[in-house]
Design a protein around this motif. Structure first.
Motif, short mmCIF file in Angstrom:
data_model
loop_
_atom_site.label_atom_id
_atom_site.label_comp_id
_atom_site.label_asym_id
_atom_site.label_seq_id
_atom_site.Cartn_x
_atom_site.Cartn_y
_atom_site.Cartn_z
N LYS A 239 0.82 -1.21 0.00
CA LYS A 239 0.00 0.00 0.00
C LYS A 239 0.86 1.26 0.00
O LYS A 239 0.51 2.26 -0.62
N VAL A 240 2.00 1.20 0.70
CA VAL A 240 2.90 2.35 0.74
C VAL A 240 3.41 2.67 -0.67
O VAL A 240 3.48 3.83 -1.08
N TYR A 241 3.75 1.63 -1.40
CA TYR A 241 4.32 1.83 -2.73
C TYR A 241 3.30 2.32 -3.74
O TYR A 241 3.67 2.90 -4.76
N THR A 242 2.01 2.11 -3.48
CA THR A 242 1.00 2.65 -4.39
C THR A 242 1.02 4.17 -4.37
O THR A 242 0.88 4.82 -5.42
N ALA A 243 1.22 4.77 -3.19
CA ALA A 243 1.30 6.22 -3.11
C ALA A 243 2.59 6.73 -3.76
O ALA A 243 2.59 7.76 -4.45
N MET A 244 3.68 6.01 -3.56
CA MET A 244 4.93 6.39 -4.21
C MET A 244 4.82 6.28 -5.72
O MET A 244 5.37 7.11 -6.46
N LEU A 245 4.10 5.27 -6.19
CA LEU A 245 3.88 5.12 -7.63
C LEU A 245 3.09 6.31 -8.17
O LEU A 245 3.38 6.82 -9.26
N GLY A 246 2.11 6.77 -7.41
CA GLY A 246 1.35 7.95 -7.83
C GLY A 246 2.23 9.19 -7.93
O GLY A 246 2.10 9.97 -8.88
N ALA A 247 3.16 9.36 -6.99
CA ALA A 247 4.07 10.51 -7.04
C ALA A 247 5.00 10.41 -8.25
O ALA A 247 5.28 11.42 -8.92
N ALA A 248 5.48 9.20 -8.54
CA ALA A 248 6.37 9.02 -9.69
C ALA A 248 5.63 9.31 -11.00
O ALA A 248 6.17 9.98 -11.89
N LEU A 249 4.43 8.79 -11.12
CA LEU A 249 3.65 9.04 -12.34
C LEU A 249 3.30 10.52 -12.48
O LEU A 249 3.20 11.04 -13.60
N LEU A 250 3.13 11.20 -11.35
CA LEU A 250 2.85 12.64 -11.39
C LEU A 250 4.02 13.39 -12.02
O LEU A 250 3.83 14.29 -12.85
N GLY A 251 5.24 13.00 -11.67
CA GLY A 251 6.41 13.62 -12.29
C GLY A 251 6.48 13.36 -13.78
O GLY A 251 6.83 14.25 -14.56
N LEU A 252 6.12 12.14 -14.20
CA LEU A 252 6.13 11.82 -15.62
C LEU A 252 5.07 12.62 -16.38
O LEU A 252 5.31 13.07 -17.51
N VAL A 253 3.92 12.83 -15.76
CA VAL A 253 2.86 13.60 -16.40
C VAL A 253 3.31 15.04 -16.61
O VAL A 253 3.10 15.63 -17.69
N VAL A 254 3.94 15.63 -15.61
CA VAL A 254 4.41 17.01 -15.74
C VAL A 254 5.47 17.11 -16.84
O VAL A 254 5.44 18.04 -17.67
N ALA A 255 6.39 16.15 -16.88
CA ALA A 255 7.41 16.16 -17.93
C ALA A 255 6.78 16.00 -19.31
O ALA A 255 7.21 16.65 -20.29
N ALA A 256 5.74 15.16 -19.41
CA ALA A 256 5.06 14.98 -20.69
C ALA A 256 4.34 16.25 -21.14
O ALA A 256 4.34 16.59 -22.32
N LEU A 257 3.74 16.97 -20.20
CA LEU A 257 3.05 18.22 -20.54
C LEU A 257 4.03 19.26 -21.06
O LEU A 257 3.74 20.00 -22.01
N VAL A 258 5.21 19.32 -20.44
CA VAL A 258 6.23 20.25 -20.92
C VAL A 258 6.69 19.86 -22.33
O VAL A 258 6.90 20.72 -23.20
N SER A 259 6.83 18.56 -22.57
CA SER A 259 7.24 18.09 -23.90
C SER A 259 6.20 18.43 -24.95
O SER A 259 6.55 18.77 -26.09
N LEU A 260 4.91 18.37 -24.59
CA LEU A 260 3.87 18.75 -25.54
C LEU A 260 3.96 20.23 -25.90
O LEU A 260 3.69 20.62 -27.03
N LEU A 261 4.35 21.06 -24.92
CA LEU A 261 4.54 22.48 -25.20
C LEU A 261 5.76 22.70 -26.08
O LEU A 261 5.80 23.63 -26.90
N GLU A 262 6.75 21.84 -25.93
CA GLU A 262 8.00 22.00 -26.68
C GLU A 262 7.82 21.70 -28.17
O GLU A 262 8.45 22.36 -29.02
N LEU A 263 6.99 20.73 -28.52
CA LEU A 263 6.89 20.27 -29.90
C LEU A 263 6.55 21.37 -30.89
O LEU A 263 7.27 21.56 -31.88
N PRO A 264 5.47 22.15 -30.69
CA PRO A 264 5.16 23.17 -31.71
C PRO A 264 6.20 24.27 -31.79
O PRO A 264 6.51 24.75 -32.89
N LEU A 265 6.76 24.68 -30.67
CA LEU A 265 7.73 25.78 -30.69
C LEU A 265 9.04 25.34 -31.35
O LEU A 265 9.62 26.09 -32.15
N MET A 266 9.51 24.14 -31.04
CA MET A 266 10.74 23.67 -31.64
C MET A 266 10.56 23.36 -33.12
O MET A 266 11.46 23.56 -33.93
#
Length: 277
Positions: A239-266
């Motif tokens: 159960k502890v690792y489920t919350a840690m997994l959520g935090a890790a996926l949250l970081g990936l989501v933020v990185a993915a959103l930044v990458s989506l912003l990068e595509l049209p500008l680059m």
């Protein structure tokens, strides 16, 4: 996306591989544990974590995945506020330091020094400043912004200083002022430096938000959920690792959103470069 999936598969393989061959009591060298314990209490199987996501958090309650998702979305909102604020502050500082050399010499050392302050000590201080003036979540957002502004300020400053002297002299020959040179030359040249800095800032904002929630006791976010689930580490380690997994996926989501912003500008920058050539 493909590289992220490959990285996830490799991580799972390393986790299960070490669990299969590792010492249940950990590897000790000269009295110091250099590798973690490989028992089920410290390192549950990946499939046990996934199964725990589907079971109720409490008897008759919501499934764990719904609780983790709700907490992650709450933290994502705070992270977004902190990320935007930190990115804007970092951009403004970078522009000011590029424009005035005395500002760079006087401010840059303190910008670097600011990142040495422990968040655990900073969070209660910011919470005390706010008191009843602003809600708890804003304290967490300020902590996220505090971590996010640094990579943007440093990366953007390097990008704004990246144009060659010939390009700057060409703009001067066209009688272009500082502002037009910034928009037409320095800012486009800084994009390859800016987006890696924004990805780092996004990850830092997530870390700041999670640590801020833990330090201030803000309820509703993934940081608080990690603390609550850690109390059941001995009886329900997956159960502890489920919350840690959520935090890790949250970081990936933020990185993915930044990458989506990068595509049209680059893509636009590459198109302009081709036309110029």
């Amino acid at each position: 996306m493909f590289s992220a999936v490959v990285g996830l598969v490799v991580l799972v393989a390393l986790w299960e591989g070490y669990k299969a061959v590792g010492n249940p009591d950990g590897t000790v060298l000269l009295g110091v544990r250099v590798l973690p314990r490989a028992d089920d209490l410290s390192m549950p199987h990946v499939w046990d974590m996934l199964q725990r996501l589907g079971r109720p958090e409490l008897t008759g309650g919501r499934p764990v995945w719904q609780v983790v998702l709700s907490a992650s979305l709450f933290t994502l909102g705070i992270t977004a506020v902190g990320f935007v604020a930190g990115a804007v502050i970092g951009l403004l500082l970078a522009v000011a330091m590029q424009r005035f050399r005395i500002v760079e010499r006087g401010l840059l050392p303190y910008v670097i020094l600011s990142q040495t302050v422990p968040l655990v000590a900073l969070a209660p201080l910011i919470a005390g400043w706010g008191g009843t003036i602003w809600p708890e979540w804003m304290t967490v957002a300020l902590i996220a912004a505090y971590l996010a502004f640094f990579p943007v300020a440093v990366g953007m400053l390097r990008g704004l200083q990246s144009p060659q002297a010939a390009g700057v002299e060409l703009m001067r020959s066209y009688a272009a002022g500082w502002w037009r040179t910034l928009l037409k030359l320095r800012f486009p040249a800084s994009l390859p430096y800016l987006f890696p800095a924004l990805r780092l800032a996004g990850a830092a904002a997530v870390v700041g938000a999670v640590v801020g929630e833990i330090s201030t006791g803000t309820r509703g976010g993934i940081g608080r959920l990690i603390i609550e689930y850690s109390r059941e580490a001995t009886s329900d380690p997956a159960k502890v690792y489920t919350a840690m997994l959520g935090a890790a996926l949250l970081g990936l989501v933020v990185a993915a959103l930044v990458s989506l912003l990068e595509l049209p500008l680059m893509r636009h920058r590459r198109r302009v470069s081709v036309v110029t050539m």
